[in-house]
Design a protein around this motif. Structure first.
Motif, PDB file in Angstrom:
ATOM      1  N   ALA A  54      52.533  47.006  38.374  1.00 21.60           N
ATOM      2  CA  ALA A  54      51.834  46.339  39.691  1.00 21.60           C
ATOM      3  C   ALA A  54      52.712  46.622  40.855  1.00 21.60           C
ATOM      4  O   ALA A  54      53.710  45.923  41.197  1.00 21.60           O
ATOM      5  CB  ALA A  54      51.739  44.762  39.780  1.00 21.60           C
TER       6      ALA A  54
ATOM      7  N   SER B 136      49.383  45.942  45.001  1.00 26.70           N
ATOM      8  CA  SER B 136      48.623  45.294  44.040  1.00 26.70           C
ATOM      9  C   SER B 136      49.080  44.052  43.532  1.00 26.70           C
ATOM     10  O   SER B 136      48.392  43.003  43.435  1.00 26.70           O
ATOM     11  CB  SER B 136      48.838  46.256  42.748  1.00 26.70           C
ATOM     12  OG  SER B 136      48.357  47.422  42.938  1.00 26.70           O
ATOM     13  N   SER B 137      50.618  43.851  43.655  1.00 20.11           N
ATOM     14  CA  SER B 137      50.891  42.586  43.519  1.00 20.11           C
ATOM     15  C   SER B 137      50.489  41.294  44.335  1.00 20.11           C
ATOM     16  O   SER B 137      50.086  40.161  44.074  1.00 20.11           O
ATOM     17  CB  SER B 137      52.483  42.447  43.424  1.00 20.11           C
ATOM     18  OG  SER B 137      53.016  43.189  42.500  1.00 20.11           O
TER      19      SER B 137
ATOM     20  N   GLY C  19      47.070  40.360  43.410  1.00 18.13           N
ATOM     21  CA  GLY C  19      46.706  40.126  42.152  1.00 18.13           C
ATOM     22  C   GLY C  19      46.198  40.855  41.166  1.00 18.13           C
ATOM     23  O   GLY C  19      45.774  40.765  40.095  1.00 18.13           O
ATOM     24  N   THR C  20      46.346  42.326  41.415  1.00 13.31           N
ATOM     25  CA  THR C  20      45.965  43.192  40.546  1.00 13.31           C
ATOM     26  C   THR C  20      47.288  44.229  39.837  1.00 13.31           C
ATOM     27  O   THR C  20      48.286  44.041  40.376  1.00 13.31           O
ATOM     28  CB  THR C  20      45.054  44.235  41.199  1.00 13.31           C
ATOM     29  OG1 THR C  20      45.541  44.957  42.247  1.00 13.31           O
ATOM     30  CG2 THR C  20      43.514  43.589  41.754  1.00 13.31           C
TER      31      THR C  20
ATOM     32  N   HIS D 180      42.462  42.439  37.821  1.00 16.64           N
ATOM     33  CA  HIS D 180      42.907  41.248  37.838  1.00 16.64           C
ATOM     34  C   HIS D 180      43.683  40.661  36.767  1.00 16.64           C
ATOM     35  O   HIS D 180      42.937  40.847  35.579  1.00 16.64           O
ATOM     36  CB  HIS D 180      42.110  40.022  38.784  1.00 16.64           C
ATOM     37  CG  HIS D 180      41.645  40.769  39.980  1.00 16.64           C
ATOM     38  ND1 HIS D 180      42.221  40.410  41.039  1.00 16.64           N
ATOM     39  CD2 HIS D 180      40.252  41.384  40.251  1.00 16.64           C
ATOM     40  CE1 HIS D 180      41.470  41.204  41.977  1.00 16.64           C
ATOM     41  NE2 HIS D 180      40.518  41.367  41.551  1.00 16.64           N
ATOM     42  N   ARG D 181      44.630  40.070  36.753  1.00 12.36           N
ATOM     43  CA  ARG D 181      45.455  39.537  35.473  1.00 12.36           C
ATOM     44  C   ARG D 181      45.574  40.441  34.628  1.00 12.36           C
ATOM     45  O   ARG D 181      45.320  40.384  33.402  1.00 12.36           O
ATOM     46  CB  ARG D 181      44.676  38.198  35.090  1.00 12.36           C
ATOM     47  CG  ARG D 181      44.448  37.144  36.079  1.00 12.36           C
ATOM     48  CD  ARG D 181      45.815  36.603  36.662  1.00 12.36           C
ATOM     49  NE  ARG D 181      46.897  36.322  35.563  1.00 12.36           N
ATOM     50  CZ  ARG D 181      46.991  35.207  35.437  1.00 12.36           C
ATOM     51  NH1 ARG D 181      46.530  34.018  35.871  1.00 12.36           N
ATOM     52  NH2 ARG D 181      48.096  35.013  34.243  1.00 12.36           N
TER      53      ARG D 181
ATOM     54  N   ASP E 229      48.443  41.258  32.825  1.00 11.91           N
ATOM     55  CA  ASP E 229      49.169  40.618  31.981  1.00 11.91           C
ATOM     56  C   ASP E 229      48.237  40.130  31.083  1.00 11.91           C
ATOM     57  O   ASP E 229      48.547  40.145  29.611  1.00 11.91           O
ATOM     58  CB  ASP E 229      50.286  39.705  32.519  1.00 11.91           C
ATOM     59  CG  ASP E 229      49.491  38.639  33.442  1.00 11.91           C
ATOM     60  OD1 ASP E 229      48.413  38.871  33.851  1.00 11.91           O
ATOM     61  OD2 ASP E 229      50.202  37.516  33.473  1.00 11.91           O
TER      62      ASP E 229
END
Length: 156
Positions: free
Chosen positions: A100, A104-105, A108-109, A130-131, A133
């Motif tokens: 990310a 992007s961070s 939230g992507t 998105h998310r 992780d």
């Protein structure tokens, strides 16, 4: 859950988020022309057309990429007019990482990069998610369950 033909039970479907490219295109456009120029001159007439063009470009870019996680593999589909399909079996995955960059961070992507046995670098990237992780965790869980069901495919 639905079934794909000979590819296992569908666990997740993912599409690239088009919010990130839309914001990046809009920022580039605003920077190039200058906000003051857009507001106070004849260039302001171009703003609605530019916004519409950015929205269409972002939407088309979003349509180009789709990923399906099944109980046996990850299927990546790319392209609009000409579709290309890439299949990565879960038992071939050797490494995964979430990437990310700063923008992007902030939005939230991120991207999930997947490396397989016999490949140099990362063979498959599930990007603009998105998310990311959570997607990586979902893939890792699917891989563990697959190897539990098929112990002969487990690495030595």
């Amino acid at each position: 859950m639905t079934q794909t033909r000979d590819r296992g039970e569908v666990i997740g479907r993912y599409r690239a988020s088009f919010a990130l490219p839309a914001i990046a295109y809009a920022a580039t456009f605003a920077f190039a022309l200058g906000a003051h120029t857009l507001i106070h001159t004849q260039w302001s007439a171009l703003l609605p057309a530019a916004v519409a063009a950015l929205a269409i470009a972002s939407f088309l870019e979003n349509l180009q990429h789709a990923w399906v996680l099944t109980s046996e593999q990850i299927i990546a589909n790319t392209g609009i007019l000409v579709r290309d399909t890439k299949v990565v079996r879960l038992d071939r995955i050797t490494d995964m990482r979430v990437r990310a960059p700063l923008l992007s961070s902030l939005l939230g992507t991120g991207a999930v990069q997947i490396s397989t046995a016999g490949s140099d670098g990362y063979e498959l990237t599930i990007f603009r998610q998105h998310r990311a992780d959570k997607i990586e965790a979902q893939i890792a869980k699917a891989k563990r369950e697959y190897l539990h069901r098929h112990p002969s495919n487990a690495p030595a």
